[in-house]
Structure formats: C-alpha cells, structure tokens
Scaffold this active site. Structure first.
Site, PDB file in Angstrom:
ATOM      1  N   PRO A 114       0.815  -1.220   0.000  1.00 53.18           N
ATOM      2  CA  PRO A 114       0.000   0.000   0.000  1.00 53.18           C
ATOM      3  C   PRO A 114       0.849   1.271   0.000  1.00 53.18           C
ATOM      4  O   PRO A 114       1.719   1.450   0.842  1.00 53.18           O
ATOM      5  CB  PRO A 114      -0.815  -0.098   1.297  1.00 53.18           C
ATOM      6  CG  PRO A 114      -0.577  -1.464   1.838  1.00 53.18           C
ATOM      7  CD  PRO A 114       0.688  -1.978   1.235  1.00 53.18           C
ATOM      8  N   GLU A 115       0.597   2.121  -0.981  1.00 54.49           N
ATOM      9  CA  GLU A 115       1.228   3.440  -1.042  1.00 54.49           C
ATOM     10  C   GLU A 115       0.121   4.477  -0.851  1.00 54.49           C
ATOM     11  O   GLU A 115      -0.993   4.127  -0.493  1.00 54.49           O
ATOM     12  CB  GLU A 115       1.965   3.614  -2.376  1.00 54.49           C
ATOM     13  CG  GLU A 115       3.051   2.545  -2.590  1.00 54.49           C
ATOM     14  CD  GLU A 115       3.806   2.695  -3.905  1.00 54.49           C
ATOM     15  OE1 GLU A 115       3.890   3.821  -4.436  1.00 54.49           O
ATOM     16  OE2 GLU A 115       4.303   1.685  -4.408  1.00 54.49           O
TER      17      GLU A 115
END
Ligand SMILES: [Zn+2]
Length: 286
Positions: free
Chosen positions: A2-3
């Site tokens: 996850p960014e």
C-alpha cells in the site's frame, strides 16, 4: 504494497464507519512474537490495551502511508493522542460484524460502540501500530519525520522543484525517501518517472526545470488516477471493504519489465535502484 492511493482509499472507506466511535474493548493476539513485531509503541501489550480502551476515535486521516486516528482528549490535560497504523506489505484494516468469522492472521480487534469490530490482519507482519502523541512517537523514534504531501495544495511546482534540486542522488531514490516526499513508493515512483519522461537513475539535482515541473505534475497525475481507481492491487491489497482496487490495469511500467512500452513499443528495461526493482523505457525516458 500500500502506497498513498491505497492508504487514502482505506482511510476514506473507514472514516465514516469509525468517526465518533468509542472503543469498548481491545483484543490482542496472544502470540508474543507477533505482538513484538507489530506493536511498536507502547511495546507492552497491557499498556497498549489500557491506553486505548474507552477512547473515542474522533477522525481518520492519512499522512504519507500512515493511517492516523485521532483520539478524544485524555482526561488529564495532555496533548492529543493518536492511533497510527502502517499497513506494511500485507496489512489489512477493516470493519466487521462481530459474528463474521475472524480471518487468519488477525492480530488486533477493537470492539466499537456501534457493535461492529475494527480488525487488523497481517500475514507477513511488516505492519505496525503506534499509540501516543505525535511528539512522543517522534521522540521514541517510531514515527519518522515525513516530507510534504504530494497532493497538498500547499506544495507548489516551485516548492517541489527546489526540493528536487537539493538532492544529489537518483531521482527514484529521492522519491522513495519518505522524508523527501511522503506517500510515494515503488509503484508510483516508476509510473511518475515514465509519465514525466525522466529516467529513474538520473541525478535529482541535474534535472532541468522542465523535467522537474513535468515530474511534479506526473506524480500528482498518477496518484490521483489511482485514487479514482481505488488503488492498485498488486500483491494482496484490498480496500476498507475487502475489495480489490483496479489501478493495476492502468500501470504503464510497474511490473511490465520486458513487455513493450505502451507509448513506443520498445521492450521495457528492468534495473535495480535504491534496492528496488525499477522499470523504465530507454526510448521514452531520458
Ligand atoms: Zn517507450
């Protein structure tokens, strides 16, 4: 992994379900080794549980790749505390009905006033949970100082340009550095460099003004596009409702080494930069 767009999606999904909810009870896994990895502050599970129980979640926000839940003010006149969660590589945060079966690798469960449960599961346990005031967490060395938010209105093209000019390292390494810019990781660094037509290995301080401006716009473009598509599900990312995002279908270079460039047809090259696999087009990126 996850960014910014993935974390933003989770925050937007969870916000309405959590805001204003009091935490009735806190359940932590009995596996001390797992707790040792994910509970970063306070490290003592009993202290963590005690400090969180009974508190109200006021607001759910994102800072870089962190989910920040502001808590109601403590009884004493102390500074505002927050529960901070980093999903690591494989962490998930989701609100469940209490009767729903608990998925494997669920390490934390918070029962809410609404009767629902906020559960954290993380098969690989690279995620982390922190609880305290911002100053406390920074002092304890568990919350790094983060650079500006790439989507914030306050960050102008000129500001960004100045930041880039001050870095004597590969632009990709700078983009991955969370103290330089908060929220960009491997996927969006490669995508932004492609859109901007800049090779990821170029030294940041040697980019032209035009390239720095192109990169500023490209970063915003790739992040905003991904938020609209509810994030990229490249490993096991799912949103706050357990659904996959669809931005992986929009990725031009990430994960496409050897495949033809979508713009010119040249096979995309793969290299290693800042310890990460990096994909680019040698014709479209200079
Ligand atoms: Zn190309």
């Amino acid at each position: 992994v996850p960014e910014l767009p993935e974390v933003e999606t989770v925050v937007r999904d969870l916000g309405p379900q959590l805001a204003g909810q009091r935490i009735r009870s806190v359940w932590l896994t009995r596996d001390r080794a797992v707790l040792g990895r994910i509970l970063r502050y306070p490290k003592d599970p009993a202290a963590f549980r005690q400090r969180l129980r009974g508190r109200r979640l006021e607001q759910v926000e994102r800072r870089g790749k962190y989910i920040v839940m502001r808590l109601d003010r403590p009884p004493a006149d102390r500074a505002e505390e927050r529960l901070v969660i980093h999903l690591g590589m494989t962490g998930h945060l989701r609100v469940w009905k209490p009767e729903e079966p608990v998925v494997k690798h669920t390490h934390v469960r918070l029962s809410l006033e609404s009767g629902l449960e906020l559960r954290y599961d993380d098969p690989r346990q690279f995620g982390r949970l922190l609880l305290g005031t911002e100053a406390e967490l920074i002092l304890a060395g568990v919350l790094p100082r983060l650079g500006p938010e790439p989507l914030a209105a306050e960050l102008t093209a000129d500001d960004f340009s100045r930041l880039v000019r001050g870095r004597r390292r590969a632009i990709k390494a700078a983009l991955l550095d969370q103290s330089f810019l908060a929220g960009v990781g491997n996927i969006y660094a490669d995508e932004a460099c492609f859109v901007a037509g800049v090779r990821p290995g170029r030294r940041a301080d040697r980019l032209t003004l035009r390239e720095r401006r192109a990169l500023y716009s490209a970063i915003r473009e790739v992040l905003e596009k991904s938020i609209l598509a509810r994030g990229s599900s490249v490993i096991n990312y799912v949103d706050g409702f357990g659904e996959r995002g669809s931005n992986q279908e929009n990725l031009a270079v990430y994960g496409r080494a050897g495949e033809p460039c979508l713009r010119c047809g040249t096979p995309l090259r793969s290299t290693r930069l800042a310890g990460r696999t990096t994909v680019y087009c040698r014709r479209c990126q200079r």
